[in-house]
Scaffold this motif. Sequence first.
Motif, PDB file in Angstrom:
ATOM      1  N   MET A 111       0.845  -1.212   0.000  1.00 18.00           N
ATOM      2  CA  MET A 111       0.000   0.000   0.000  1.00 18.00           C
ATOM      3  C   MET A 111       0.874   1.254   0.000  1.00 18.00           C
ATOM      4  O   MET A 111       0.560   2.241  -0.659  1.00 18.00           O
ATOM      5  N   MET A 112       1.973   1.194   0.740  1.00 13.38           N
ATOM      6  CA  MET A 112       2.861   2.376   0.762  1.00 13.38           C
ATOM      7  C   MET A 112       3.499   2.606  -0.613  1.00 13.38           C
ATOM      8  O   MET A 112       3.606   3.747  -1.062  1.00 13.38           O
ATOM      9  N   ALA A 113       3.867   1.527  -1.277  1.00  9.35           N
ATOM     10  CA  ALA A 113       4.432   1.667  -2.628  1.00  9.35           C
ATOM     11  C   ALA A 113       3.365   2.234  -3.561  1.00  9.35           C
ATOM     12  O   ALA A 113       3.648   3.066  -4.429  1.00  9.35           O
ATOM     13  N   GLU A 114       2.121   1.806  -3.367  1.00  2.64           N
ATOM     14  CA  GLU A 114       1.006   2.272  -4.198  1.00  2.64           C
ATOM     15  C   GLU A 114       0.723   3.761  -3.951  1.00  2.64           C
ATOM     16  O   GLU A 114       0.398   4.498  -4.879  1.00  2.64           O
ATOM     17  N   VAL A 115       0.858   4.202  -2.714  1.00  2.00           N
ATOM     18  CA  VAL A 115       0.668   5.631  -2.406  1.00  2.00           C
ATOM     19  C   VAL A 115       1.656   6.443  -3.247  1.00  2.00           C
ATOM     20  O   VAL A 115       1.287   7.441  -3.879  1.00  2.00           O
ATOM     21  N   LYS A 116       2.898   5.988  -3.254  1.00  6.76           N
ATOM     22  CA  LYS A 116       3.924   6.735  -4.004  1.00  6.76           C
ATOM     23  C   LYS A 116       3.590   6.760  -5.494  1.00  6.76           C
ATOM     24  O   LYS A 116       3.800   7.747  -6.173  1.00  6.76           O
ATOM     25  N   LYS A 117       3.016   5.651  -5.977  1.00  7.62           N
ATOM     26  CA  LYS A 117       2.663   5.558  -7.405  1.00  7.62           C
ATOM     27  C   LYS A 117       1.464   6.455  -7.746  1.00  7.62           C
ATOM     28  O   LYS A 117       1.441   7.099  -8.790  1.00  7.62           O
ATOM     29  N   LEU A 118       0.476   6.498  -6.862  1.00  8.79           N
ATOM     30  CA  LEU A 118      -0.784   7.194  -7.190  1.00  8.79           C
ATOM     31  C   LEU A 118      -0.819   8.651  -6.730  1.00  8.79           C
ATOM     32  O   LEU A 118      -1.738   9.384  -7.092  1.00  8.79           O
ATOM     33  N   LYS A 119       0.155   9.046  -5.930  1.00 10.29           N
ATOM     34  CA  LYS A 119       0.101  10.366  -5.293  1.00 10.29           C
ATOM     35  C   LYS A 119      -0.059  11.517  -6.283  1.00 10.29           C
ATOM     36  O   LYS A 119      -0.784  12.471  -6.018  1.00 10.29           O
ATOM     37  N   GLY A 120       0.585  11.415  -7.422  1.00  7.11           N
ATOM     38  CA  GLY A 120       0.520  12.507  -8.389  1.00  7.11           C
ATOM     39  C   GLY A 120      -0.698  12.451  -9.317  1.00  7.11           C
ATOM     40  O   GLY A 120      -0.847  13.316 -10.175  1.00  7.11           O
ATOM     41  N   CYS A 121      -1.559  11.464  -9.145  1.00  2.18           N
ATOM     42  CA  CYS A 121      -2.698  11.297 -10.078  1.00  2.18           C
ATOM     43  C   CYS A 121      -3.771  12.355  -9.857  1.00  2.18           C
ATOM     44  O   CYS A 121      -3.939  12.862  -8.752  1.00  2.18           O
ATOM     45  N   TYR A 122      -4.513  12.662 -10.924  1.00  2.21           N
ATOM     46  CA  TYR A 122      -5.677  13.549 -10.803  1.00  2.21           C
ATOM     47  C   TYR A 122      -6.753  12.862  -9.967  1.00  2.21           C
ATOM     48  O   TYR A 122      -6.873  11.632 -10.004  1.00  2.21           O
ATOM     49  N   ARG A 123      -7.552  13.668  -9.282  1.00  2.00           N
ATOM     50  CA  ARG A 123      -8.657  13.111  -8.469  1.00  2.00           C
ATOM     51  C   ARG A 123      -9.581  12.237  -9.318  1.00  2.00           C
ATOM     52  O   ARG A 123     -10.033  11.195  -8.891  1.00  2.00           O
ATOM     53  N   GLU A 124      -9.834  12.700 -10.561  1.00  2.00           N
ATOM     54  CA  GLU A 124     -10.756  11.932 -11.428  1.00  2.00           C
ATOM     55  C   GLU A 124     -10.214  10.527 -11.693  1.00  2.00           C
ATOM     56  O   GLU A 124     -10.989   9.565 -11.765  1.00  2.00           O
ATOM     57  N   ASP A 125      -8.887  10.439 -11.833  1.00  2.00           N
ATOM     58  CA  ASP A 125      -8.303   9.116 -12.091  1.00  2.00           C
ATOM     59  C   ASP A 125      -8.444   8.223 -10.865  1.00  2.00           C
ATOM     60  O   ASP A 125      -8.717   7.028 -10.973  1.00  2.00           O
ATOM     61  N   LEU A 126      -8.252   8.821  -9.684  1.00  2.00           N
ATOM     62  CA  LEU A 126      -8.389   8.037  -8.446  1.00  2.00           C
ATOM     63  C   LEU A 126      -9.848   7.606  -8.272  1.00  2.00           C
ATOM     64  O   LEU A 126     -10.138   6.464  -7.896  1.00  2.00           O
ATOM     65  N   GLU A 127     -10.758   8.536  -8.584  1.00  2.39           N
ATOM     66  CA  GLU A 127     -12.196   8.208  -8.466  1.00  2.39           C
ATOM     67  C   GLU A 127     -12.572   7.066  -9.400  1.00  2.39           C
ATOM     68  O   GLU A 127     -13.362   6.191  -9.046  1.00  2.39           O
TER      69      GLU A 127
END
Length: 253
Positions: A208-224
């Motif tokens: 999960m921590m590795a995933e945070v680093k991967k997703l941190k820069g993503c747009y909110r829409e992409d996370l949604e």
Amino acid sequence: MNDISPTHPRYHSLLLRDKMAQAYQEGILADTALIAHGRGEAFDYILGEKTNPPANKAIEAATAALLLAKNPVLSVNGNTAVLAGEDMVNLANLIQAKVEINLFYRTPQRVMKVQEVLESAGATEVLGKEDDDYLPLEGLKGPRSRAHPNGVHQADVVLVPLEDGDRAEALVALDKKVITIDLNPLSRTAQKSSITIVDNLVRALPLMMAEVKKLKGCYREDLEKIVNEFDNAENIHNTLDLISQHFKRDERL
Ligand code: ATP
Ligand code: MG
């Protein structure tokens, strides 16, 4: 500590077992915690003691949900503190989440020991301490109902590894997104949660921590999009498929 050889094929599992037994002897854990651990061990064995594709998918969705949260809270029980206290704190610090102690067999001594584990791992704010206020969660009674007014009560997203089924259900009924890590895909917690990671806590948290680093820069829409497209029932179904394939083939996954 017992003398376990690193060449033993189940070395990591035996190390964890040893850690749990020691924590029980030190009074951090109740005897039932060891039973819960044993159930986890059995499922982990069946799952090949590795993170499987459905777990990776749930980890991605869970991390996206935590990054989108306004008030994320990570709940820590005895087993979680002993096995992965430091990782819970590291994850909390990475996503600016609060950490809340949640012990079912709560004694002042156990609360203090769990608090010690979390604070020495670098937790800045630990909720659910011995003298802290708490408000019962609607629909629950007794120690299961305990939740901090500024923690789990206010949270929109909660990570509750190894949670009790009634409590998971009550949290979902309060409109919270409930993420659990539970090796038993058939437990009520696994079935009732919004996002279920069927994996060992000690493997899932670093991922999960590795995933945070991967997703941190993503747009909110992409996370949604990641969260909305995730189907928990289907993902649990895929895990059960893996387990049944394992039994049919009579070999490790
Ligand atoms: P429920 O009320 O959800 O049906 P339960 O009675 O099956 O709960 P509990 O005693 O509440 O189980 O919690 C223990 C759960 O945690 C078990 O499902 C077990 O498989 C799981 N578990 C134990 N150790 C680990 C671990 N290291 N990582 C992930 N899950 C674990
Ligand atoms: Mg459970």
